[in-house]
Scaffold this active site. Structure first.
Site, mmCIF file in Angstrom:
data_model
loop_
_atom_site.group_PDB
_atom_site.id
_atom_site.type_symbol
_atom_site.label_atom_id
_atom_site.label_comp_id
_atom_site.label_asym_id
_atom_site.label_seq_id
_atom_site.Cartn_x
_atom_site.Cartn_y
_atom_site.Cartn_z
ATOM 1 N N SER A 668 0.903 -1.209 -0.145
ATOM 2 C CA SER A 668 -0.025 -0.083 0.126
ATOM 3 C C SER A 668 0.876 1.311 -0.087
ATOM 4 C CB SER A 668 -0.946 0.021 1.244
ATOM 5 O OG SER A 668 -0.274 0.232 2.382
ATOM 6 N N LYS A 711 -5.850 4.849 8.192
ATOM 7 C CA LYS A 711 -4.814 5.607 7.504
ATOM 8 C C LYS A 711 -5.274 7.153 7.817
ATOM 9 C CE LYS A 711 -2.933 1.880 5.071
ATOM 10 N NZ LYS A 711 -2.388 1.480 3.635
#
Length: 813
Positions: A668, A711
């Site tokens: 990611s 996040k």
């Protein structure tokens, strides 16, 4: 240009979270909603499960897979009870003594309740015989007939002794009765001297002393020897006569007992028509007939003072019935959920006891059933993780399912001598076994154990979420009402229902999905009830649900707070303002199982002349996983595609997660690493107020990642602690927009323009957003426009290639 791009990439506030629309609701509280107890969102799992339950062939047991918390157990239990309600209860199972081979107890089957009745009938039979048999042997009929037998014997023995006495006296001898310790007194042959019988030994002493003529003694001794042989012969005949008498007496006793016992056994023969049961009753009657003494001992014990009974053990134990499985109270097939599936609990055992002599003993009455046998004719539910840690359980379960037979034995891996001395008759099994486990373990077992596909032919896969639509919301609202009723909770108003549904959407990970974890939903409602009771509120509303969620986070986020403190005091270096070359804020997720949160990490890149390509420092330090390493290798592919079509890629670049002291896994951050590398090559600074996440492929397309909400919230918390400037934000893949379910404080900051969230689909968009400079597209002349980031990167790579060539040439000289 930069402001226009930022605005075009910025995600509208309304897309940052799905909100429950209460305007179309037909209720104000769950009191007005009908409870729904059906299984939600599992059409695939339910169809597979019901199919397996309908299949009556061998091996069609069910392996239920799904994530923990998906409500598998509740769904399975409900379906089993629904299915079982349409069927009849299974048979009772009994073990009885095998009078021919005691080591192999016999199995008897009865309809539900019949086993208890048979056991009671046998107990009553034995108790009746305990009373009636002693009375029989005390009856006038028995005594008179016994007397006739004895008189016949006495008459014959009397005639023997009368003839013998006459013969002995004729030869000058006499028979003198002397006790020998037995019931029959054996007479002693003695010569008559001077009218008195005298033993031969005494007469011999007189001869030695000269008081009796020796010649006459020899004559007497000869007659004595002759008579002695005749007497011994006669007594042998008498002994045979006694034996005959004993046999006649025993035969007579058995005949009398059997006549009596047969009358009391007859109702059982009439009642139980099964051939196997009738055979057992006949064997029991025959065994009692051959062991009448047990009734005599019982009578003797009754005549002794209290506490003085003879220690002969349970004489009537062979006629007991071991009711192994009693389904008297069952109205339908059993549904058993075994939470402690060790060998004894699951398959039963054969208990052993130490007798008075210190010897281990056992018998058919010590056979005990386990849940596997108790579920025969029904359903048994097991958890795979509990099953696999118990020694001997998995192989035994497979064997029983493959053979459809169960043989009870003792399993004791820590005892060197495991033989029980018994081999009970195997039991035919008709059972459906349901095992619950995670998909990973299912595939692992199926790969390494070939028997899995033979005995678990059906897999019922349960999902953790379902499509979020009006029907799903209605079903979940009904499920909430059902939990409220079941747990005795306060009702929820429409805001409380909305808050719950919104949280379930966030748990699912996508806006178009909603979690169907019934255990989670139940826990949230019960915790909200406690909070509501403490506040003395009448109903559970959104504030209660939101507070419960905050409390759950607070109980688990100590590590997150510690990490935030380290960033705040500068122990972990994270910039949220300004710009820097070759430096970017990457975003990662830390998963603690019960709680997951996001945290920013500084990623840096440096470049130099060389041929080593992109160096992954985490890999060199053996701190990365395979997926992360693959993501770094993709960067090299992107660089070759974009900048090495007309020249060799002559660069040595290193990328690192700064202050990372544990493993790195996942791709990611691959786009983040690429931005950082391009910034270093182009010598263009990156805005430090932007956190970046996203995977990238070799074509420069930004791909979706997981944990997008965590996040964003993790970077937001860092920025909020330092003060929001309006220039800070997070850049995510465009394909993650539908995954957004952000916290209300993040959405409020975005709405007020203090924090921003952008989405990108390609590397070029991300580069322009981070640097404020156009990325640039290659033209027909195979060159990038001057002043663009790509042109700067290309120029730098060309410079490095020429420099390396010149350096190599000088070295060659």
């Amino acid at each position: 240009m930069g402001n226009q791009l930022e605005k075009s990439l910025e995600i509208p506030v309304e897309k940052l979270r799905w909100r429950f629309d209460s305007s179309g609701l037909s209720f104000k509280s769950t009191e007005e909603v009908a409870a729904r107890e059906d299984i939600l969102g599992q059409p695939r799992g339910v169809q597979a499960f019901r199919f397996a339950m309908r299949m009556n062939k061998r091996g069609y047991n069910v392996f239920v897979t799904g994530r923990p918390g998906s409500g598998r157990m509740q769904a399975v239990e409900k379906m089993l009870h629904d299915i079982a309600s349409e069927e009849k209860p299974p048979d009772d199972l009994c073990y009885v003594n095998n009078f021919k081979t005691e080591e192999s107890p016999l199995l008897l089957r009865f309809k539900a309740g019949g086993g208890q009745e048979f056991k009671r009938d046998m107990q009553e039979l034995v108790e009746n015989l305990k009373t009636s048999v002693p009375q029989l042997f005390e009856s006038e009929e028995y005594i008179s007939r016994r007397k006739e037998i004895m008189e016949s014997y006495e008459k014959k023995t009397g005639e023997f002794f009368k003839n013998l006495d006459k013969k002995v006296k004729g030869k000058g001898f006499s028979l003198v009765q002397t006790p020998t310790g037995g019931q029959q007194q054996r007479p002693q042959l003695m010569p008559v001297v001077d009218g008195e019988p005298i033993p031969m030994g005494a007469l011999e002493m007189k001869v030695e002393n000269g008081r009796f003529p020796e010649k006459e003694f020899e004559e007497v001794k000869q007659k004595y020897d002759e008579l002695k042989k005749e007497i011994d012969k006669i007594f042998l005949e008498i002994r045979e006569l006694q034996k005959e008498l004993q046999e006649k007496g025993n035969k007579f006793d058995r005949m009398m007992f059997r006549n009596l016992a047969a009358e009391q056994f007859q109702p059982l023969f009439d009642k139980y028509e099964q051939e196997k049961i009738r055979t057992y009753l006949e064997a029991a009657l025959q065994d009692m007939t051959e062991n009448i003494a047990i009734f005599v001992v019982e009578q003797q014990n009754q005549q002794l003072p209290p506490g003085m009974a003879m220690p002969v053990g349970d004489r009537f134990q062979p006629y007991q019935v071991n009711l192994l499985v009693d389904n008297t109270r069952q109205k339908k097939p059993p549904v058993i959920i075994e939470s402690f599936p060790n060998y004894r609990n699951l398959f039963g055992t054969i208990e052993r006891i130490v007798d008075r002599s210190g010897v281990w003993r056992t018998d058919f009455s010590k056979i005990k059933a386990g849940s596997f046998l108790k579920a025969n004719g029904g359903y048994l539910v097991l958890n795979l993780s509990d099953l696999l840690i118990e020694p001997g359980v998995w192989p035994s379960l497979k064997r029983a399912l493959k053979t459809e037979k169960m043989e009870i034995q003792t399993f004791d891996p820590f005892y060197w001598f495991t033989s029980t001395g018994l081999k009970p008759e195997p039991i035919e099994m008709e059972i459906k076994v349901i095992i619950l486990g995670e998909p990973y373990f299912y595939y692992l077992l199926r790969h390494y154990d070939e028997d899995v596909q033979k005995v678990f032919k059906v897999r019922a896969d349960f999902d953790s979420s379902m499509d979020r639509n009006e029907e799903a919301l209605e079903q979940l609202t009904g499920a909430i009402r059902a939990i409220v009723d079941e747990q005795g909770l306060r009702s929820l108003d429409y805001s409380g229902v909305g808050a719950l549904l919104e949280h379930l959407v966030r748990v699912s990970g996508r806006q178009e999905k909603i979690s169907i974890s019934m255990p989670l939903l139940t826990d949230l409602l019960c915790e909200a009830e406690t909070l509501c009771a403490a506040n003395q509120a009448k109903q559970i509303d959104a504030a209660h649900i939101e507070q419960v969620i905050k409390d759950r986070i607070y109980r688990s986020n100590l590590i997150e707070e510690k990490m935030q403190e380290m960033i705040e005091r500068g122990s972990v270096l994270i910039d949220t303002e300004g710009a820097a070359v070759g430096q970017v804020n990457g975003l990662s997720v830390i998963d603690l199982d019960e709680y997951r949160f996001g945290r920013p990490s500084r990623i840096t890149a440096t470049v130099s002349m060389g041929r080593q390509g992109v160096i992954n420092i985490e890999r060199e330090a053996k701190m990365d996983g395979n997926i992360h390493n693959k993501g770094v290798l993709i960067l090299s592919g992107y660089l070759r595609r974009m900048y090495a079509q007309d020249k060799p890629l002559s660069v040595s670049a290193s990328i690192a997660f700064e202050q990372s002291y544990s493993g790195i896994e996942g791709d990611s951050a691959s786009s983040t690493e690429l931005y950082c590398l391009l910034s270093s090559l182009a010598n263009v600074p990156i805005k430090q107020g932007i956190g970046v996440t996203g995977s990238v492929n070799q074509r420069g397309e930004i791909q979706a990642i997981g944990g997008v909400n965590e996040k964003i919230e993790g970077f937001f918390d860092v920025c909020a602690k330092r003060g929001l400037t309006g220039e800070q934000g997070v850049m995510i893949p465009r394909s993650n927009i539908n995954d957004l379910m952000l916290r209300e404080d993040v959405i409020a900051a975005v709405r007020e323009g203090k924090f921003r969230i952008w989405s990108v689909a390609r590397v070029e968009e991300g580069l322009e957003l981070l640097t404020g400079i156009r990325a640039g597209e290659i033209g027909d002349d195979k060159r990038y426009p001057e002043g663009t980031v790509n042109a700067m990167v290309n120029d730098k790579l060309l410079e490095l290639a020429k420099g390396l060539k010149e350096f190599a040439g000088e070295e060659g000289k």
